[in-house]
Design a protein around this motif. Structure first.
Motif, PDB file in Angstrom:
ATOM      1  N   ASP A 196       0.838  -1.203   0.000  1.00 50.84           N
ATOM      2  CA  ASP A 196       0.000   0.000   0.000  1.00 50.84           C
ATOM      3  C   ASP A 196       0.874   1.254   0.000  1.00 50.84           C
ATOM      4  O   ASP A 196       0.623   2.207  -0.750  1.00 50.84           O
ATOM      5  CB  ASP A 196      -0.892   0.034   1.250  1.00 50.84           C
ATOM      6  N   GLU A 199       2.745   2.011  -3.224  1.00 51.87           N
ATOM      7  CA  GLU A 199       1.869   2.459  -4.310  1.00 51.87           C
ATOM      8  C   GLU A 199       1.150   3.756  -3.977  1.00 51.87           C
ATOM      9  O   GLU A 199       0.289   4.198  -4.745  1.00 51.87           O
ATOM     10  CB  GLU A 199       0.865   1.347  -4.636  1.00 51.87           C
ATOM     11  N   TYR A 200       1.509   4.326  -2.789  1.00 47.75           N
ATOM     12  CA  TYR A 200       0.943   5.636  -2.438  1.00 47.75           C
ATOM     13  C   TYR A 200       1.639   6.695  -3.284  1.00 47.75           C
ATOM     14  O   TYR A 200       2.855   6.630  -3.463  1.00 47.75           O
ATOM     15  CB  TYR A 200       1.166   5.923  -0.953  1.00 47.75           C
ATOM     16  N   PRO A 201       0.997   7.698  -3.875  1.00 47.91           N
ATOM     17  CA  PRO A 201      -0.412   8.045  -3.678  1.00 47.91           C
ATOM     18  C   PRO A 201      -1.329   7.518  -4.785  1.00 47.91           C
ATOM     19  O   PRO A 201      -2.541   7.717  -4.699  1.00 47.91           O
ATOM     20  CB  PRO A 201      -0.375   9.572  -3.698  1.00 47.91           C
ATOM     21  N   ASN A 202      -0.758   6.851  -5.809  1.00 48.03           N
ATOM     22  CA  ASN A 202      -1.566   6.574  -7.012  1.00 48.03           C
ATOM     23  C   ASN A 202      -2.828   5.779  -6.707  1.00 48.03           C
ATOM     24  O   ASN A 202      -3.916   6.111  -7.183  1.00 48.03           O
ATOM     25  CB  ASN A 202      -0.716   5.840  -8.036  1.00 48.03           C
ATOM     26  N   ARG A 203      -2.680   4.673  -5.894  1.00 50.59           N
ATOM     27  CA  ARG A 203      -3.862   3.835  -5.686  1.00 50.59           C
ATOM     28  C   ARG A 203      -4.931   4.558  -4.869  1.00 50.59           C
ATOM     29  O   ARG A 203      -6.125   4.254  -4.989  1.00 50.59           O
ATOM     30  CB  ARG A 203      -3.478   2.508  -5.039  1.00 50.59           C
ATOM     31  N   TYR A 204      -4.514   5.502  -4.037  1.00 49.54           N
ATOM     32  CA  TYR A 204      -5.484   6.252  -3.228  1.00 49.54           C
ATOM     33  C   TYR A 204      -6.143   7.349  -4.061  1.00 49.54           C
ATOM     34  O   TYR A 204      -7.342   7.585  -3.956  1.00 49.54           O
ATOM     35  CB  TYR A 204      -4.800   6.835  -1.986  1.00 49.54           C
ATOM     36  N   ARG A 205      -5.350   7.989  -4.920  1.00 49.86           N
ATOM     37  CA  ARG A 205      -5.912   9.062  -5.750  1.00 49.86           C
ATOM     38  C   ARG A 205      -6.863   8.497  -6.803  1.00 49.86           C
ATOM     39  O   ARG A 205      -7.764   9.172  -7.272  1.00 49.86           O
ATOM     40  CB  ARG A 205      -4.777   9.839  -6.420  1.00 49.86           C
ATOM     41  N   GLU A 215      -5.240   6.185   4.053  1.00 50.40           N
ATOM     42  CA  GLU A 215      -4.334   7.038   3.279  1.00 50.40           C
ATOM     43  C   GLU A 215      -3.320   7.753   4.164  1.00 50.40           C
ATOM     44  O   GLU A 215      -2.175   7.952   3.772  1.00 50.40           O
ATOM     45  CB  GLU A 215      -5.150   8.056   2.474  1.00 50.40           C
ATOM     46  N   ALA A 219       0.733   7.229   3.591  1.00 52.01           N
ATOM     47  CA  ALA A 219       1.637   8.341   3.298  1.00 52.01           C
ATOM     48  C   ALA A 219       2.816   8.354   4.266  1.00 52.01           C
ATOM     49  O   ALA A 219       3.963   8.604   3.880  1.00 52.01           O
ATOM     50  CB  ALA A 219       0.869   9.656   3.370  1.00 52.01           C
ATOM     51  N   ALA A 222       5.256   5.393   3.500  1.00 50.40           N
ATOM     52  CA  ALA A 222       5.812   5.334   2.144  1.00 50.40           C
ATOM     53  C   ALA A 222       7.337   5.449   2.089  1.00 50.40           C
ATOM     54  O   ALA A 222       7.996   4.595   1.468  1.00 50.40           O
ATOM     55  CB  ALA A 222       5.139   6.393   1.278  1.00 50.40           C
TER      56      ALA A 222
END
Length: 413
Positions: A196, A199-205, A215, A219, A222
């Motif tokens: 998770d 892959e932050y922030p792409n999967r959350y955005r 989130e 962050a 990360a």
């Protein structure tokens, strides 16, 4: 008037002097470096840093001379883990910022933003020769214990000198208890959390969200999941340590150190080969307090050192507010076979290196001038500092307790 004068005097002696040029002369200088211990050695401090160390150093004109008279002169101690500055004295009723409740924040908990340099225990700890500490929350609701910081014990407003220096992770019994009550759950959850975070922030955005992290925590985790910070993993049993070593081999880009390590002596050679440091917070443990420490023994530190493992010594979780105990714990490790030089390094140079504070913990040229002069062996409980310098500034050897003692002592009134 008499009371006002006494309070003014107390305020004056409690205020550190400004940095100055100081020559500490004729001490037993423990450099923690290549020069080893120098008998009848001198230490020159200029502009808050060590300028020179050796025999018969001539100080510049105007330097203040401090005669050590053959006493120990050492780097300041570095408490490798504590909750110092995050809470006041137990039972005082003040909030405990070391304990984070609820499931909103875990990995994102940020010790550096809660640190209070005016907490009563700071001055008490500094008087005992501890000049630096790593701090972190003591408890959260998940396997992630939050982000730790590195602090100076100067009491200055800017005492936090490295924010978010490490991430605390629970992967032993404590982590399992907080994650489905099983190690069978804790490791898949840990690996999913790292994914998770990577892959932050792409999967959350994109609206996908995290598999296990919200989130805010993703962050915070990360940079550590990408190898840009230290993961401080609490494990005790040999089985958990071996599992962690296998995980490290599969993720060579991660920076990992162990906290705890009650049974680390059983895997000492593997730890040395993996160059994985261990912060021991159970030096006095030979009667296990949990099943993950069944094989704990008092010479754990000595066996790890003999195998070539990088070790630091920290207070136990129950004494996290008393980092001054690291000196006593190091003395206990010496009594159980650890060489004196290795024990002192384990509470000064080595924790600084583990946390990436490479300019602290040695009396060598250009290191920050955290220097302590002692009235005896610093690892003996009856010894005490006679002078403490932090970045070249001599610190007052007083606390709220000593001021109250002196104020109300009928002999002094």
């Amino acid at each position: 008037m008499r009371l006002l004068s006494a309070l003014l005097f107390a305020a004056i002696i409690a205020t550190p002097a400004a940095a100055e040029t100081v020559l500490i002369r004729d001490g037993r200088v423990v450099t923690n470096g290549a020069a080893g211990t120098i008998e009848n050695g001198d230490v020159l401090i200029v502009d808050g840093r060590i300028s020179a160390v050796g025999e018969n150093i001539g100080g510049p004109r105007g330097a203040r001379i401090v005669e050590a008279q053959g006493r120990f002169v050492t780097p300041g101690a570095f408490a490798a883990m504590s909750s110092l500055g995050l809470s006041e004295i137990n039972g005082s009723g003040a909030p405990d910022d070391a304990s984070v409740e609820g499931d909103l924040i875990a990995a994102a908990a940020d010790a550096g933003r809660a640190f209070n340099p005016d907490v009563t225990a700071i001055a008490i700890t500094r008087m005992e020769g501890v000049t630096r500490a790593a701090i972190a929350p003591s408890e959260t609701a998940t396997m992630f214990g939050g982000r730790g910081a590195l602090v100076s014990l100067s009491g200055d407003p800017d005492s936090v000198f490295q924010q978010r220096a490490f991430m605390v992770v629970e992967l032993g019994e404590t982590g399992a208890t907080r994650t489905g009550s099983s190690r069978a759950a804790v490791w898949p959850a840990f690996e999913a959390a790292l994914q998770d975070a990577r892959e932050y922030p792409n999967r959350y955005r994109s609206g996908q969200g995290g598999a296990v992290l919200n989130e805010i925590d993703a962050a915070a985790l990360a940079p550590f999941a990408r190898g840009q910070g230290l993961l401080l993993v609490h494990v005790e049993s040999a089985a958990d340590i071996r599992r962690l070593l296998r995980f490290k081999r599969g993720n060579p880009g991660l920076r990992i150190a162990i906290q705890g390590g009650g049974e680390a002596w059983q895997v000492a050679d593997e730890l040395a080969a993996a160059r994985m440091p261990v912060i021991l917070d159970n030096v006095l443990t030979n009667l296990p307090s949990s099943f993950e420490q069944l094989s704990a023994r008092l010479d754990n530190a000595a066996l790890l050192h003999a195998a070539g493992v990088e070790i630091a010594i920290a207070p136990s979780a129950g004494d996290a507010q008393q980092p001054r105990l690291v000196l006593q714990l190091a003395g206990n490790a010496v009594a159980n076979g650890l060489p004196w030089d290795a024990a002192f390094a384990a509470i000064s140079r080595t924790p600084a290196e583990i946390f990436g504070a490479g300019n602290i913990g040695r009396l060598e040229s250009n290191y920050l001038a955290d220097v302590v002069i002692w009235d005896g062996d610093p690892l003996e409980v009856q010894s005490a500092p006679t002078a403490v310098f932090i970045e070249g500034v001599e610190q007052p050897l007083v606390s709220r307790q000593t001021r109250l003692r002196d104020r109300y002592n009928p002999v002094r009134r």
